[in-house]
Design an enzyme around this catalytic site. Structure first.
Site, PDB file in Angstrom:
ATOM      1  N   MET A 148       0.797  -1.223   0.000  1.00 56.03           N
ATOM      2  CA  MET A 148       0.000   0.000   0.000  1.00 56.03           C
ATOM      3  C   MET A 148       0.835   1.283   0.000  1.00 56.03           C
ATOM      4  O   MET A 148       0.300   2.371   0.179  1.00 56.03           O
ATOM      5  CB  MET A 148      -0.966   0.012   1.194  1.00 56.03           C
ATOM      6  N   CYS A 149       2.133   1.160  -0.203  1.00 53.07           N
ATOM      7  CA  CYS A 149       2.986   2.347  -0.276  1.00 53.07           C
ATOM      8  C   CYS A 149       2.877   3.010  -1.640  1.00 53.07           C
ATOM      9  O   CYS A 149       2.773   2.335  -2.663  1.00 53.07           O
ATOM     10  CB  CYS A 149       4.451   1.972  -0.027  1.00 53.07           C
ATOM     11  N   HIS A 150       2.933   4.323  -1.629  1.00 50.42           N
ATOM     12  CA  HIS A 150       2.908   5.093  -2.863  1.00 50.42           C
ATOM     13  C   HIS A 150       4.310   5.188  -3.447  1.00 50.42           C
ATOM     14  O   HIS A 150       5.285   5.263  -2.692  1.00 50.42           O
ATOM     15  CB  HIS A 150       2.403   6.519  -2.595  1.00 50.42           C
ATOM     16  N   MET A 164       8.054   4.602   5.802  1.00 46.16           N
ATOM     17  CA  MET A 164       8.289   3.237   5.329  1.00 46.16           C
ATOM     18  C   MET A 164       9.590   3.143   4.541  1.00 46.16           C
ATOM     19  O   MET A 164      10.302   2.130   4.614  1.00 46.16           O
ATOM     20  CB  MET A 164       7.114   2.744   4.478  1.00 46.16           C
ATOM     21  N   GLU A 165       9.936   4.186   3.821  1.00 47.63           N
ATOM     22  CA  GLU A 165      11.186   4.191   3.068  1.00 47.63           C
ATOM     23  C   GLU A 165      12.389   4.180   4.008  1.00 47.63           C
ATOM     24  O   GLU A 165      13.370   3.463   3.761  1.00 47.63           O
ATOM     25  CB  GLU A 165      11.221   5.410   2.135  1.00 47.63           C
ATOM     26  N   ASP A 172      24.191 -10.763   5.070  1.00 44.11           N
ATOM     27  CA  ASP A 172      24.521 -11.554   3.885  1.00 44.11           C
ATOM     28  C   ASP A 172      26.019 -11.522   3.587  1.00 44.11           C
ATOM     29  O   ASP A 172      26.621 -12.544   3.270  1.00 44.11           O
ATOM     30  CB  ASP A 172      23.737 -11.038   2.675  1.00 44.11           C
TER      31      ASP A 172
END
Length: 158
Positions: free
Chosen positions: A75-77, A112-113, A127
């Protein structure tokens, strides 16, 4: 209690319409961490890992992740990001603290970013170092602060 905005009248998921919101400068600062052992710590700070400079690669991965957040969080733009910075600091007991700062000028925030950038940076470091030690622990990931916008006030973690 705040109302959840990502559900429509039928209770199904939707992407929030931000078309009527004004463009403002918006920033977000997020943090994650990864705990390593002394051998991994030494390999990172002396750049002795075969895969290369761990912090530089982690930094680039975090930046790339911030730019692609809208592709992996449903749902992120898609947001035209104006600035992304990843910084590091060693804490006691070989804990690498990762801080991601993201900035835009637009109609929706960049929390969110920033969270995605910090998380992917930690995953990339894992990793790159897993051949030396698989027992590393990625720590809590959280929002430190966010600014900008009209509807939602600025936030600073207590």
């Amino acid at each position: 209690m705040a109302e959840f905005t990502h559900f429509n009248e039928e209770g199904r998921a939707r992407m929030v319409d931000v078309s009527s919101k004004p463009d403002t400068v918006r920033t977000a600062l997020a943090r994650s961490s990864i705990k390593v052992n002394k051998k991994v710590y030494e390999a990172i700070i002396h750049q002795r890992l075969e895969k290369g400079d761990v912090l530089s690669v982690g930094q680039v991965a975090g930046i790339m992740a911030a730019k692609k957040t809208w592709e992996i969080i449903p749902m992120c733009h898609p947001i035209p990001l104006k600035g992304i910075d990843i910084s590091f600091g060693w804490k006691e007991d070989y804990v690498l603290e990762i801080t991601a700062e993201v900035k835009t000028k637009g109609s929706t925030g960049v929390e969110m970013e920033a969270l995605t950038a910090a998380s992917v940076c930690a995953l990339t470091i894992y990793d790159m170092c897993k051949a030396v030690d698989k027992s590393m622990v990625i720590g809590e990931t959280y929002l430190i602060e966010k600014t900008g916008g009209v509807k939602s006030p600025d936030y600073t973690r207590a």
